[in-house]
Design a protein around this motif. Structure first.
Motif, PDB file in Angstrom:
ATOM      1  N   TYR A 162       0.753  -1.453  -0.022  1.00  0.00           N
ATOM      2  CA  TYR A 162      -0.078   0.010  -0.030  1.00  0.00           C
ATOM      3  C   TYR A 162       0.874   1.120   0.011  1.00  0.00           C
ATOM      4  O   TYR A 162       0.659   2.328  -0.689  1.00  0.00           O
ATOM      5  CB  TYR A 162      -1.015   0.045   1.150  1.00  0.00           C
ATOM      6  CG  TYR A 162      -2.052  -0.795   1.059  1.00  0.00           C
ATOM      7  CD1 TYR A 162      -3.172  -0.157   0.101  1.00  0.00           C
ATOM      8  CD2 TYR A 162      -2.528  -1.703   1.749  1.00  0.00           C
ATOM      9  CE1 TYR A 162      -4.332  -0.890  -0.194  1.00  0.00           C
ATOM     10  CE2 TYR A 162      -3.597  -2.572   1.328  1.00  0.00           C
ATOM     11  CZ  TYR A 162      -4.750  -2.159   0.674  1.00  0.00           C
ATOM     12  OH  TYR A 162      -5.819  -2.914   0.263  1.00  0.00           O
ATOM     13  N   ASN A 172     -10.998  -2.180  -4.897  1.00  0.00           N
ATOM     14  CA  ASN A 172     -10.034  -1.963  -5.965  1.00  0.00           C
ATOM     15  C   ASN A 172      -9.761  -3.185  -6.693  1.00  0.00           C
ATOM     16  O   ASN A 172      -9.355  -3.416  -7.876  1.00  0.00           O
ATOM     17  CB  ASN A 172      -8.596  -1.188  -5.940  1.00  0.00           C
ATOM     18  CG  ASN A 172      -9.226   0.291  -6.026  1.00  0.00           C
ATOM     19  OD1 ASN A 172      -9.972   0.620  -6.566  1.00  0.00           O
ATOM     20  ND2 ASN A 172      -7.942   1.228  -5.720  1.00  0.00           N
ATOM     21  N   ASN A 173      -9.880  -4.335  -5.927  1.00  0.00           N
ATOM     22  CA  ASN A 173      -9.731  -5.675  -6.358  1.00  0.00           C
ATOM     23  C   ASN A 173     -10.666  -5.817  -7.322  1.00  0.00           C
ATOM     24  O   ASN A 173     -10.572  -6.354  -8.486  1.00  0.00           O
ATOM     25  CB  ASN A 173      -9.728  -6.574  -5.301  1.00  0.00           C
ATOM     26  CG  ASN A 173      -9.397  -8.142  -5.844  1.00  0.00           C
ATOM     27  OD1 ASN A 173     -10.302  -8.899  -5.813  1.00  0.00           O
ATOM     28  ND2 ASN A 173      -8.136  -8.428  -6.168  1.00  0.00           N
ATOM     29  N   ASP A 224      -9.960  -3.913 -10.780  1.00  0.00           N
ATOM     30  CA  ASP A 224      -9.214  -4.806 -11.724  1.00  0.00           C
ATOM     31  C   ASP A 224      -9.831  -5.698 -12.428  1.00  0.00           C
ATOM     32  O   ASP A 224      -9.772  -6.155 -13.534  1.00  0.00           O
ATOM     33  CB  ASP A 224      -8.191  -5.557 -10.845  1.00  0.00           C
ATOM     34  CG  ASP A 224      -7.170  -4.944  -9.950  1.00  0.00           C
ATOM     35  OD1 ASP A 224      -6.932  -3.667 -10.260  1.00  0.00           O
ATOM     36  OD2 ASP A 224      -6.500  -5.484  -8.832  1.00  0.00           O
ATOM     37  N   LYS A 280     -16.515   1.957  -4.081  1.00  0.00           N
ATOM     38  CA  LYS A 280     -15.824   2.804  -3.131  1.00  0.00           C
ATOM     39  C   LYS A 280     -14.832   3.836  -3.564  1.00  0.00           C
ATOM     40  O   LYS A 280     -14.398   4.530  -3.253  1.00  0.00           O
ATOM     41  CB  LYS A 280     -15.254   2.038  -2.135  1.00  0.00           C
ATOM     42  CG  LYS A 280     -16.098   1.204  -1.343  1.00  0.00           C
ATOM     43  CD  LYS A 280     -15.572   0.624  -0.007  1.00  0.00           C
ATOM     44  CE  LYS A 280     -16.591  -0.415   0.538  1.00  0.00           C
ATOM     45  NZ  LYS A 280     -17.658   0.217   1.459  1.00  0.00           N
ATOM     46  N   GLY A 322      -9.086  -8.453  -2.103  1.00  0.00           N
ATOM     47  CA  GLY A 322      -7.856  -8.728  -2.516  1.00  0.00           C
ATOM     48  C   GLY A 322      -6.903  -8.258  -1.262  1.00  0.00           C
ATOM     49  O   GLY A 322      -7.496  -8.704  -0.077  1.00  0.00           O
ATOM     50  N   THR A 323      -6.097  -7.159  -1.110  1.00  0.00           N
ATOM     51  CA  THR A 323      -5.495  -7.033   0.031  1.00  0.00           C
ATOM     52  C   THR A 323      -6.157  -6.174   1.102  1.00  0.00           C
ATOM     53  O   THR A 323      -5.845  -5.853   2.348  1.00  0.00           O
ATOM     54  CB  THR A 323      -3.966  -6.153  -0.459  1.00  0.00           C
ATOM     55  OG1 THR A 323      -4.621  -5.011  -1.079  1.00  0.00           O
ATOM     56  CG2 THR A 323      -2.983  -7.054  -1.064  1.00  0.00           C
ATOM     57  N   GLY A 324      -7.395  -5.730   0.482  1.00  0.00           N
ATOM     58  CA  GLY A 324      -8.183  -4.919   1.593  1.00  0.00           C
ATOM     59  C   GLY A 324      -9.110  -6.029   2.742  1.00  0.00           C
ATOM     60  O   GLY A 324      -9.899  -5.327   3.416  1.00  0.00           O
ATOM     61  N   SER A 353     -10.793  -7.802   5.512  1.00  0.00           N
ATOM     62  CA  SER A 353     -10.266  -8.056   7.162  1.00  0.00           C
ATOM     63  C   SER A 353     -11.749  -8.699   7.689  1.00  0.00           C
ATOM     64  O   SER A 353     -12.827  -8.380   7.191  1.00  0.00           O
ATOM     65  CB  SER A 353     -10.349  -6.500   7.635  1.00  0.00           C
ATOM     66  OG  SER A 353     -11.572  -5.884   7.641  1.00  0.00           O
ATOM     67  N   GLU A 409     -14.225 -11.757   9.056  1.00  0.00           N
ATOM     68  CA  GLU A 409     -15.035 -12.699   8.669  1.00  0.00           C
ATOM     69  C   GLU A 409     -15.657 -12.429   7.211  1.00  0.00           C
ATOM     70  O   GLU A 409     -15.952 -11.085   7.216  1.00  0.00           O
ATOM     71  CB  GLU A 409     -16.122 -13.296   9.493  1.00  0.00           C
ATOM     72  CG  GLU A 409     -15.488 -14.309  10.726  1.00  0.00           C
ATOM     73  CD  GLU A 409     -14.562 -15.500  10.481  1.00  0.00           C
ATOM     74  OE1 GLU A 409     -15.175 -16.499  10.233  1.00  0.00           O
ATOM     75  OE2 GLU A 409     -13.395 -15.161  10.169  1.00  0.00           O
ATOM     76  N   ASP A 439      -5.188 -11.173  -7.922  1.00  0.00           N
ATOM     77  CA  ASP A 439      -4.239 -10.579  -6.757  1.00  0.00           C
ATOM     78  C   ASP A 439      -4.102 -11.852  -5.625  1.00  0.00           C
ATOM     79  O   ASP A 439      -3.031 -11.941  -5.281  1.00  0.00           O
ATOM     80  CB  ASP A 439      -4.635  -9.339  -6.070  1.00  0.00           C
ATOM     81  CG  ASP A 439      -3.396  -8.824  -5.265  1.00  0.00           C
ATOM     82  OD1 ASP A 439      -2.366  -9.124  -5.745  1.00  0.00           O
ATOM     83  OD2 ASP A 439      -3.733  -7.708  -4.450  1.00  0.00           O
TER      84      ASP A 439
END
Ligand SMILES: NC(=O)C1=CN([C@@H]2O[C@H](COP(=O)(O)OP(=O)(O)OC[C@H]3O[C@@H](n4cnc5c(N)ncnc54)[C@H](O)[C@@H]3O)[C@@H](O)[C@H]2O)[C@H](O)CC1
Ligand SMILES: [K+]
Length: 215
Positions: free
Chosen positions: A9, A57-58, A61, A88, A128-130, A132, A134, A157
């Motif tokens: 990030y 953003n995942n 993509d 978002k 993706g990387t976002g 958090s 369950e 990703d």
């Protein structure tokens, strides 16, 4: 070299501040993903490809992939897991608005997954990387649908539900045949080849100088 999600990030934000905007990173991520898919599957003309898209953003993509796949003559259906107003980010919004002008891509929203065809390929662009915590609805139902469908599955990703930092999974996670991650490998991803399938890292145009002071 493997990096942390936090470093990714920071690098992304620094590249953006240098003027290489996130929308261009997203474009390169989606284009590189489609190239990997076409390298693997060969001619995808007339193949039914369903792309599940989350609101971050995942998902963006995945929206880029939809446009590129349509250019290859695939029959593309995008399932946005929510409503357009809830997307978002600016760059995802921008890509959605382009797809709205394309009759070659079918757009669906919400949480009913009734297709009048059998998908040849599913693209998982949900989380993706976002990630958090369950997995909440409607993402959870989409992940279950993907896992119950017999076809080639491609993760953007990281397989959705897998924490790319730790390699741990949430309550559910997609099991994929191929995963393409971006810029550099994140530490948790290669621990879970059972979920990623074939794993690749693709550069997305971020200037190496964006790593200075971070790596
Ligand atoms: N690496 C790069 O330089 C680039 C990566 N790109 C892609 O962007 C995603 C990361 O995007 P981000 O918006 O930060 O996060 P996500 O899309 O993963 O998801 C955030 C979204 O999801 C919701 N959410 C989080 N956890 C859950 C949960 N457990 N259940 C349901 N919903 C959840 C959260 O509320 C957010 O709305 C990265 O992976 C790459 O694919 C860019 O394209 C640019 C370059
Ligand atoms: K994903």
């Amino acid at each position: 070299m493997e990096i942390t999600v936090d470093q990714m990030y920071q690098i992304e934000n620094k590249g953006h501040d240098m003027g290489f905007l996130k929308k261009f990173m997203m474009e390169n991520a989606g284009a590189a993903s489609v190239r990997r898919l076409v390298d693997k599957l060969g001619n995808i003309e007339s193949k039914n490809i369903v792309i599940f898209v989350g609101l971050g953003n995942n998902g963006g993509d995945g929206l880029v992939m939809a446009r590129h796949l349509a250019g290859y003559g695939a029959k593309v259906t995008v399932v946005l897991l929510g409503t357009f107003e809830k997307i978002k980010t600016e760059e995802s919004n921008w890509n959605w608005s382009i797809l709205e002008k394309m009759t070659s891509v079918k757009l669906m929203t919400g949480n009913s997954f009734n297709f009048h065809f059998t998908p040849d390929v599913i693209v998982d662009a949900i989380l993706g990387t976002g990630i958090s915590g369950e997995i909440k609805e409607p993402y959870a139902s989409a992940i279950n649908f993907i896992n119950q469908t017999d076809c080639f599955k491609f993760a953007v990703d990281v397989p959705s539900g897998l924490d790319p930092q730790t390699g741990e999974t949430a309550n559910i996670c997609t099991k994929c045949d191929m995963t393409v991650t971006f810029h550099k490998m994140k530490q948790g991803i290669p621990k879970r080849k059972d979920l990623t399938g074939e794993l690749f890292v693709e550069k997305i145009g971020i200037p190496p100088e964006a790593e200075e002071g971070i790596l």
